[in-house]
Design a protein around this motif. Structure first.
Motif, PDB file in Angstrom:
ATOM      1  N   TYR A 105       0.879  -1.169   0.000  1.00  0.00           N
ATOM      2  CA  TYR A 105       0.000   0.000   0.000  1.00  0.00           C
ATOM      3  C   TYR A 105       0.915   1.217   0.000  1.00  0.00           C
ATOM      4  O   TYR A 105       1.719   1.396   0.915  1.00  0.00           O
ATOM      5  CB  TYR A 105      -0.905  -0.007   1.235  1.00  0.00           C
ATOM      6  N   ILE A 106       0.807   2.025  -1.036  1.00  0.00           N
ATOM      7  CA  ILE A 106       1.661   3.198  -1.209  1.00  0.00           C
ATOM      8  C   ILE A 106       0.887   4.406  -0.708  1.00  0.00           C
ATOM      9  O   ILE A 106      -0.133   4.770  -1.295  1.00  0.00           O
ATOM     10  CB  ILE A 106       2.038   3.369  -2.691  1.00  0.00           C
ATOM     11  N   ALA A 107       1.358   5.002   0.388  1.00  0.00           N
ATOM     12  CA  ALA A 107       0.592   6.074   1.032  1.00  0.00           C
ATOM     13  C   ALA A 107       1.318   7.410   0.987  1.00  0.00           C
ATOM     14  O   ALA A 107       2.511   7.508   1.279  1.00  0.00           O
ATOM     15  CB  ALA A 107       0.300   5.705   2.486  1.00  0.00           C
ATOM     16  N   HIS A 108       0.555   8.421   0.637  1.00  0.00           N
ATOM     17  CA  HIS A 108       1.011   9.808   0.725  1.00  0.00           C
ATOM     18  C   HIS A 108      -0.097  10.579   1.437  1.00  0.00           C
ATOM     19  O   HIS A 108      -1.276  10.424   1.108  1.00  0.00           O
ATOM     20  CB  HIS A 108       1.249  10.404  -0.666  1.00  0.00           C
ATOM     21  N   VAL A 109       0.299  11.400   2.413  1.00  0.00           N
ATOM     22  CA  VAL A 109      -0.682  12.152   3.187  1.00  0.00           C
ATOM     23  C   VAL A 109      -0.458  13.645   2.977  1.00  0.00           C
ATOM     24  O   VAL A 109       0.651  14.146   3.135  1.00  0.00           O
ATOM     25  CB  VAL A 109      -0.584  11.828   4.695  1.00  0.00           C
ATOM     26  N   ILE A 110      -1.539  14.340   2.618  1.00  0.00           N
ATOM     27  CA  ILE A 110      -1.512  15.800   2.505  1.00  0.00           C
ATOM     28  C   ILE A 110      -1.973  16.336   3.853  1.00  0.00           C
ATOM     29  O   ILE A 110      -3.110  16.139   4.257  1.00  0.00           O
ATOM     30  CB  ILE A 110      -2.437  16.283   1.377  1.00  0.00           C
ATOM     31  N   SER A 111      -1.055  16.991   4.530  1.00  0.00           N
ATOM     32  CA  SER A 111      -1.297  17.441   5.893  1.00  0.00           C
ATOM     33  C   SER A 111      -1.765  18.896   5.941  1.00  0.00           C
ATOM     34  O   SER A 111      -1.233  19.752   5.218  1.00  0.00           O
ATOM     35  CB  SER A 111      -0.007  17.310   6.705  1.00  0.00           C
ATOM     36  N   PRO A 112      -2.730  19.202   6.813  1.00  0.00           N
ATOM     37  CA  PRO A 112      -3.171  20.593   6.952  1.00  0.00           C
ATOM     38  C   PRO A 112      -2.077  21.505   7.508  1.00  0.00           C
ATOM     39  O   PRO A 112      -2.151  22.718   7.356  1.00  0.00           O
ATOM     40  CB  PRO A 112      -4.358  20.508   7.912  1.00  0.00           C
ATOM     41  N   GLU A 113      -1.042  20.922   8.121  1.00  0.00           N
ATOM     42  CA  GLU A 113       0.069  21.727   8.636  1.00  0.00           C
ATOM     43  C   GLU A 113       0.752  22.518   7.529  1.00  0.00           C
ATOM     44  O   GLU A 113       1.350  23.554   7.781  1.00  0.00           O
ATOM     45  CB  GLU A 113       1.095  20.828   9.329  1.00  0.00           C
ATOM     46  N   MET A 114       0.647  22.025   6.308  1.00  0.00           N
ATOM     47  CA  MET A 114       1.273  22.700   5.175  1.00  0.00           C
ATOM     48  C   MET A 114       0.672  24.075   4.916  1.00  0.00           C
ATOM     49  O   MET A 114       1.287  24.921   4.283  1.00  0.00           O
ATOM     50  CB  MET A 114       1.117  21.853   3.910  1.00  0.00           C
ATOM     51  N   PHE A 115      -0.537  24.288   5.408  1.00  0.00           N
ATOM     52  CA  PHE A 115      -1.273  25.503   5.051  1.00  0.00           C
ATOM     53  C   PHE A 115      -1.449  26.475   6.204  1.00  0.00           C
ATOM     54  O   PHE A 115      -2.136  27.477   6.061  1.00  0.00           O
ATOM     55  CB  PHE A 115      -2.656  25.109   4.507  1.00  0.00           C
ATOM     56  N   GLU A 116      -0.828  26.186   7.348  1.00  0.00           N
ATOM     57  CA  GLU A 116      -1.032  26.994   8.551  1.00  0.00           C
ATOM     58  C   GLU A 116      -0.694  28.468   8.366  1.00  0.00           C
ATOM     59  O   GLU A 116      -1.348  29.330   8.944  1.00  0.00           O
ATOM     60  CB  GLU A 116      -0.219  26.432   9.714  1.00  0.00           C
TER      61      GLU A 116
END
Length: 150
Positions: free
Chosen positions: A44-55
């Protein structure tokens, strides 16, 4: 700490490969594929887009930037899957949104993950503080084996 009984079988079949699409993170992918192949599992290849990127971005810009990042991540995921030889090993791409560890923990439970595989950047100083925190968090919080490749 719980000990594994001597007669129990250990399996690393279902592997959660975590990527940020960097070259160093992708160094762990061949290991993830090899483990899954050895134990007749799935990657399972996982990539997570985190809300921390937009703080620190202006709120008005966030929806458009999030959409661009999602599109870019989807494109990168497709390229990664297309350009990787899985040697017949089943695999599935997971593009998630949310807090990184929480999203990975949910995936680990949902897909009965046996081992988490990820590459490390080998950064120091401020870069480690910003980028190394994800690998360190996974190592600290995971309740299953974690394979790191430097």
């Amino acid at each position: 700490m719980n000990n594994v009984p001597a007669n129990s079988e250990i399996s690393f079949g279902n592997v959660l490969f975590v990527t940020d699409f960097s070259a160093s993170s992708e160094l762990a992918l061949p290991y993830a594929v090899a483990l899954a192949a050895q134990y007749n599992g799935k990657v399972y290849i996982a990539h997570v887009i985190s809300p921390e990127m937009f703080e620190f971005m202006p709120a008005a810009l966030v929806p458009e930037i999030v959409e661009r990042i999602k599109n870019h991540a989807q494109k990168r995921m497709e390229e990664l899957v297309r350009n990787t030889s899985f040697y017949g090993v089943p695999h599935e791409a997971l593009l998630e949104e949310g807090e990184i560890w929480e999203a990975l923990k949910e995936d680990a439970e949902k897909y009965s993950i046996d081992v988490i595989a990820l590459g490390t950047h080998g950064r120091r100083g401020v870069q480690k503080l910003l980028m190394g925190a994800v690998a360190e968090e996974i190592l600290r919080l995971a309740h299953r084996p974690v394979l790191t490749v430097g």
